[in-house]
Design an enzyme around this catalytic site. Structure first.
Site, PDB file in Angstrom:
ATOM      1  N   CYS A  95       0.839  -1.201   0.000  1.00 54.24           N
ATOM      2  CA  CYS A  95       0.000   0.000   0.000  1.00 54.24           C
ATOM      3  C   CYS A  95       0.874   1.251   0.000  1.00 54.24           C
ATOM      4  O   CYS A  95       1.782   1.379   0.832  1.00 54.24           O
ATOM      5  CB  CYS A  95      -0.915  -0.008   1.224  1.00 54.24           C
ATOM      6  N   CYS A 106      -2.226   0.156   9.412  1.00 58.16           N
ATOM      7  CA  CYS A 106      -1.483  -1.104   9.324  1.00 58.16           C
ATOM      8  C   CYS A 106      -0.125  -0.952  10.003  1.00 58.16           C
ATOM      9  O   CYS A 106       0.528   0.083   9.874  1.00 58.16           O
ATOM     10  CB  CYS A 106      -1.288  -1.521   7.873  1.00 58.16           C
ATOM     11  N   GLU A 268     -25.318 -10.456  27.248  1.00 54.06           N
ATOM     12  CA  GLU A 268     -24.760  -9.444  26.354  1.00 54.06           C
ATOM     13  C   GLU A 268     -25.139  -8.049  26.857  1.00 54.06           C
ATOM     14  O   GLU A 268     -26.281  -7.819  27.254  1.00 54.06           O
ATOM     15  CB  GLU A 268     -25.275  -9.658  24.936  1.00 54.06           C
ATOM     16  N   CYS A 340      -9.089 -11.032  21.688  1.00 54.55           N
ATOM     17  CA  CYS A 340      -8.457 -10.244  20.632  1.00 54.55           C
ATOM     18  C   CYS A 340      -7.266  -9.453  21.159  1.00 54.55           C
ATOM     19  O   CYS A 340      -6.621  -8.729  20.398  1.00 54.55           O
ATOM     20  CB  CYS A 340      -9.467  -9.299  19.982  1.00 54.55           C
TER      21      CYS A 340
END
Length: 384
Positions: A95, A106, A268, A340
């Site tokens: 990129c 990124c 949730e 994550c």
């Protein structure tokens, strides 16, 4: 273009803009490497400072420029603006917006894909060693759905500059870099919207808000569901807690496995997501309950009973001690923790260990190529 870093109290003279030649040290959590620079060679011993440096690879000799830091800071931040001795893992960034002073989206476009995964694995290993005192082999696995690490992101949110052009922000800044084509975004990537979106996973359909959470890598939902089911091996008649359940992705497949004699409770915090979960799980009737509310508060006042299995899929900050303690209070035989953030995972694994739950399995997936992010699924079990 000038950088506008996040505001913080100055601790002496700014070192921003100064340049140092140095050898790059190990990768660190957050998309940068650790570099130690000599700031004052005239004193004995020589004065050094740690610089968290982007756009570098361990072992390289680089010229780095300080982007954040003052005399009194414990560490500085910087960019490798010139590579003097490149790593064999260095590649041209695909990129044109990637690199120092450009788009901050990124972290690893300058690194070959296999080496990116090795860097991510090193971070997961280091976090588990430092925070959980575990020596665990880690392999970050590729997942089908991207094109050599590009064109995988199904949702993307652009910023807008003063001229109304769409773009991405500079790293740790509000400065917008105009971007006409983000290479990690799919050509049909959607921007967040209140409209409903229909997703399909392993032959099952799900409704989710266009603004709600759904994995952005097209291969992620399938590989995560398959991994959780493989790790937990749900049995007919078992009771399962699905925490941070979203729109019911895991709950649906868990309900299939435990059957009519079993029970699944999905908790949730988002009421909108809970509404979609009730739609997505409606076919299971009373065998599945959807509870709206913060996980720690719900578990403090309800469902105070034994459960056989637990799925944890918390946001980036992890489950934290109160939730871990409430989970172990239900005495599940196994917990699948979808994470994550490797630092939050390692911290919570240590909390589980305090209660006798051991890390029995770990898989890591490259669901965010070209960035430093990595998704892990950990299996925790109590002694037989």
């Amino acid at each position: 273009m000038s950088r506008t870093p996040r505001r913080r109290k100055a601790r002496g003279r700014s070192r921003v803009g100064e340049r140092f030649e140095a050898v790059v040290g190990p990768v660190a959590h957050g998309g940068h490497c650790i570099v130690r620079v000599t700031t004052d060679p005239s004193v004995e011993p020589a004065e050094t400072r740690v610089v968290f440096t982007r756009h570098a690879i361990p072992g390289e000799r680089v010229l780095l420029e300080i982007t954040e830091g003052t005399e009194g800071d414990r560490f500085w931040r910087g960019d490798a603006v010139e590579v003097l001795e490149p790593s064999p893992d260095r590649v041209p960034a695909p990129c044109r917006y990637a690199g120092p002073g450009r788009c901050g989206g990124c972290d690893f476009q300058h690194v070959s894909l296999p080496a990116q995964r090795e860097l991510k694995a090193a971070v997961v290993r280091e976090q588990l060693s430092r925070l959980a005192h575990l020596d665990v082999p880690v392999v970050v696995e590729p997942v089908a759905g991207d094109r050599d690490g590009l064109r995988w992101r199904t949702r993307v949110q652009y910023a807008e500059d003063e001229q109304g052009r769409r773009g991405m922000r500079l790293h740790r800044s509000r400065v917008v870099i105009p971007v006409d084509d983000c290479l990690i975004a799919r050509e049909d990537a959607r921007e967040p919207s209140p409209e409903l979106v229909h997703e399909s996973v392993l032959g099952r359909d799900f409704v989710v808000s266009g603004e709600g959470f759904w994995q952005v890598h097209p291969g992620a939902p399938r590989v995560l569901v398959e991994t959780v089911l493989e790790q937990l091996d749900p049995r007919p008649g078992e009771k399962v807690l699905d925490l941070y359940a979203g729109v019911g992705l895991f709950a649906a497949f868990l309900a299939e496995r435990v059957g009519e004699r079993g029970r699944v409770v999905a908790v949730e915090g988002s009421r909108v997501a809970c509404g979609h979960a009730r739609t997505n799980l409606g076919e299971f009737g009373r065998a599945v309950a959807v509870e709206a509310g913060a996980v720690d508060k719900v578990l403090a006042t309800a469902y105070d009973e034994p459960f056989d299995l637990v799925v944890l899929d918390p946001p980036r900050e992890g489950a934290r001690r109160p939730v871990v303690e409430q989970v172990v209070d239900r005495a599940p035989r196994a917990v699948a923790y979808v994470a994550c953030d490797p630092a939050a995972l390692a911290r919570d694994v240590a909390y589980f260990a305090e209660h006798g739950y051991a890390l029995k399995g770990l898989r890591a997936f490259d669901l965010f190529p070209m960035t430093h992010h990595v998704e892990c699924v950990a299996l925790l079990e109590r002694p037989a």
